[in-house]
Scaffold this motif. Structure first.
Motif, PDB file in Angstrom:
ATOM      1  N   GLU A  34      30.005  44.384  45.681  1.00  0.00           N
ATOM      2  CA  GLU A  34      30.485  45.714  45.283  1.00  0.00           C
ATOM      3  C   GLU A  34      30.323  45.967  43.792  1.00  0.00           C
ATOM      4  OE1 GLU A  34      34.309  47.213  46.651  1.00  0.00           O
ATOM      5  OE2 GLU A  34      34.350  45.601  48.134  1.00  0.00           O
ATOM      6  N   GLY A  35      30.189  44.878  43.021  1.00  0.00           N
ATOM      7  CA  GLY A  35      30.073  45.038  41.581  1.00  0.00           C
ATOM      8  C   GLY A  35      31.390  44.979  40.839  1.00  0.00           C
ATOM      9  N   ARG A  36      32.493  44.828  41.581  1.00  0.00           N
ATOM     10  CA  ARG A  36      33.797  44.650  40.922  1.00  0.00           C
ATOM     11  C   ARG A  36      34.008  43.169  40.649  1.00  0.00           C
ATOM     12  NH1 ARG A  36      38.394  47.444  44.385  1.00  0.00           N
ATOM     13  NH2 ARG A  36      37.480  46.109  45.982  1.00  0.00           N
ATOM     14  N   LYS A  37      34.665  42.841  39.563  1.00  0.00           N
ATOM     15  CA  LYS A  37      34.881  41.425  39.233  1.00  0.00           C
ATOM     16  C   LYS A  37      35.877  40.802  40.195  1.00  0.00           C
ATOM     17  CE  LYS A  37      33.297  40.708  34.587  1.00  0.00           C
ATOM     18  NZ  LYS A  37      33.517  39.960  33.349  1.00  0.00           N
ATOM     19  N   SER A  38      35.444  39.757  40.873  1.00  0.00           N
ATOM     20  CA  SER A  38      36.303  39.042  41.814  1.00  0.00           C
ATOM     21  C   SER A  38      37.244  38.110  41.051  1.00  0.00           C
ATOM     22  CB  SER A  38      35.442  38.222  42.775  1.00  0.00           C
ATOM     23  OG  SER A  38      34.721  37.241  42.059  1.00  0.00           O
ATOM     24  N   LEU A 159      20.015  40.616  46.583  1.00  0.00           N
ATOM     25  CA  LEU A 159      21.269  41.280  46.220  1.00  0.00           C
ATOM     26  C   LEU A 159      21.305  42.714  46.730  1.00  0.00           C
ATOM     27  CD1 LEU A 159      23.914  40.899  44.570  1.00  0.00           C
ATOM     28  CD2 LEU A 159      22.681  41.801  42.582  1.00  0.00           C
ATOM     29  N   VAL A 160      22.406  43.044  47.442  1.00  0.00           N
ATOM     30  CA  VAL A 160      22.642  44.422  47.883  1.00  0.00           C
ATOM     31  C   VAL A 160      23.909  44.903  47.176  1.00  0.00           C
ATOM     32  CG1 VAL A 160      23.050  45.966  49.833  1.00  0.00           C
ATOM     33  CG2 VAL A 160      21.605  43.933  50.134  1.00  0.00           C
ATOM     34  N   LYS A 161      23.752  45.857  46.270  1.00  0.00           N
ATOM     35  CA  LYS A 161      24.872  46.297  45.439  1.00  0.00           C
ATOM     36  C   LYS A 161      25.620  47.443  46.117  1.00  0.00           C
ATOM     37  CE  LYS A 161      22.789  45.116  40.984  1.00  0.00           C
ATOM     38  NZ  LYS A 161      22.320  45.657  39.685  1.00  0.00           N
ATOM     39  N   GLU A 162      26.363  47.105  47.137  1.00  0.00           N
ATOM     40  CA  GLU A 162      27.182  48.116  47.806  1.00  0.00           C
ATOM     41  C   GLU A 162      28.285  47.442  48.608  1.00  0.00           C
ATOM     42  OE1 GLU A 162      24.994  49.285  51.894  1.00  0.00           O
ATOM     43  OE2 GLU A 162      23.801  49.775  50.124  1.00  0.00           O
ATOM     44  N   LYS A 163      29.300  48.216  48.936  1.00  0.00           N
ATOM     45  CA  LYS A 163      30.411  47.731  49.754  1.00  0.00           C
ATOM     46  C   LYS A 163      29.951  47.610  51.205  1.00  0.00           C
ATOM     47  CE  LYS A 163      35.176  49.034  50.988  1.00  0.00           C
ATOM     48  NZ  LYS A 163      35.888  47.811  50.609  1.00  0.00           N
ATOM     49  N   PHE A 164      30.297  46.504  51.836  1.00  0.00           N
ATOM     50  CA  PHE A 164      29.952  46.311  53.242  1.00  0.00           C
ATOM     51  C   PHE A 164      30.831  47.215  54.098  1.00  0.00           C
ATOM     52  CE2 PHE A 164      30.017  44.205  57.359  1.00  0.00           C
ATOM     53  CZ  PHE A 164      28.702  43.795  57.519  1.00  0.00           C
ATOM     54  N   ASP A 165      30.220  47.937  55.030  1.00  0.00           N
ATOM     55  CA  ASP A 165      30.930  48.899  55.879  1.00  0.00           C
ATOM     56  C   ASP A 165      31.033  48.324  57.297  1.00  0.00           C
ATOM     57  OD1 ASP A 165      31.864  51.006  57.389  1.00  0.00           O
ATOM     58  OD2 ASP A 165      30.548  52.502  56.469  1.00  0.00           O
TER      59      ASP A 165
END
Length: 344
Positions: A34-38, A159-165
């Motif tokens: 998602e690109g947010r820091k885990s 890399l896929v830069k998106e939230k998994f739906d």
């Protein structure tokens, strides 16, 4: 449609170390970020075979340390850099009783390889009862590790830069959007609570804060100092100090009481001026028996979970990524101690 052997959902230690197993074994994959820091990405990166409150060790500590060092060398072969920092932990003793307990434990077979018998003194900080060095301890260059691996993934179209739906997943047909897959590994940390396929797993959030401080007098570069929390230099001229553990205050913003706790903790042994420059926090996924949760979904045999790494995310993530890979590819059963089935 694009065919891949694996889809990895999640970009913390579990996801990245599992991706390494796939690279090592020539499996095709994509990793969703998602690109947010885990929590992993704001972690201290401490590699430590000893529980420093009681001077005990834990299950498979030596195996995990050895395997991590080998794995980081393998990762360096394709990222171009080894992210292991040789900086031993020095635990400040509170009193003579801790010194005696350390010496007693250092003579045991279980801990002799980890606890240095000779005490040391660090001039720059208060350590009236000296410090004990943890042998085989180190740090991971956390920022370098994630940056290096994400760069490698991006260059190789992993890399896929998106939230998994989840609503777009058809597990019976092994299809997600424009991907045909053989297996999906969910490595989502606390986000697993929103996963309809694994929402019942028993992970609990443990909120951790750390501060980045500017010290007026720097500490030695090649060590990590530990009293209540860990203190060490970072690569931008600041020093990391943390992290806290909180299972109750789980709101998604900075808890000022945690910052106060850290400032007071650092002031106890650092006698010079310092300035707090940054505050960070994350939510560690923890399990009541302090072991990861790994396993196959009950209805759909191609969906797996890899979660609950807790405070030892680097060691757990690296070591058990191989176990999960072997379970899927070679049908080697998981250890009962980490299997999802242990809670049934």
């Amino acid at each position: 449609m694009k065919n891949v052997d694996y889809i990895i959902v999640g970009d913390g230690y579990a996801g990245l170390f599992f991706a390494h197993q796939l690279i090592k074994n020539n499996k095709s994959f994509v990793i969703f970020s998602e690109g947010r820091k885990s929590a992993s990405q704001v972690s201290a990166g401490i590699i430590n075979p000893v529980v420093l409150k009681k001077f005990t060790t834990f299950w498979k500590a030596q195996e995990q340390i050895d395997f991590l060092k080998d794995s980081l060398k393998e990762i360096a072969s394709y990222t171009g850099k080894n992210y292991l920092i040789d900086a031993s932990i020095h635990r400040i003793f509170h009193d003579e009783n801790e010194q005696k307990l350390w010496l007693k434990k250092s003579a045991t077979e279980e801990l002799s390889g980890f606890l240095e018998e000779k005490f040391e003194h660090i001039d720059i900080v208060k350590n009236d009862f000296h410090t004990g060095k943890v042998n085989q301890s180190a740090r991971l260059n956390v920022n370098g590790f994630f940056t290096g691996l994400f760069d490698y993934f991006e260059k190789n179209d992993f890399l896929v830069k998106e939230k998994f739906d989840y609503t777009l997943l058809d597990p019976s047909q092994l299809v997600y959007k424009d991907f045909n897959f053989k297996n999906i590994i969910f490595c989502e940390g606390m986000a697993v609570k929103d996963n309809p396929y694994f929402s019942g797993i028993t992970v609990n959030a443990n909120k951790g804060h750390h501060i980045r401080v500017k010290l007026s007098q720097p500490i030695p570069e090649n060590i990590t100092i530990k009293k209540k929390h860990f203190l060490f230099p970072t690569d931008n001229g600041l020093h990391f100090y943390g992290g806290t553990y909180d299972r109750d205050q789980l709101h998604n913003h900075v808890d000022e009481s945690a910052v106060t706790q850290l400032v007071n903790g650092l002031s106890e042994f650092y006698p010079y001026d310092f300035e707090v420059k940054e505050v960070h926090f994350g939510f560690r996924p923890t399990v009541k028996d302090r072991r990861p949760i790994i396993g196959r979904q009950g209805t759909f045999n191609n969906l797996y979970v890899f979660n609950g790494l807790g405070a030892r995310g680097i060691l757990n993530g690296c070591y058990f990524a191989r176990d999960l890979f072997r379970c899927i590819e070679e049908d080697i059963p998981l250890h009962e101690e980490v299997s999802l089935n242990r809670f049934e």
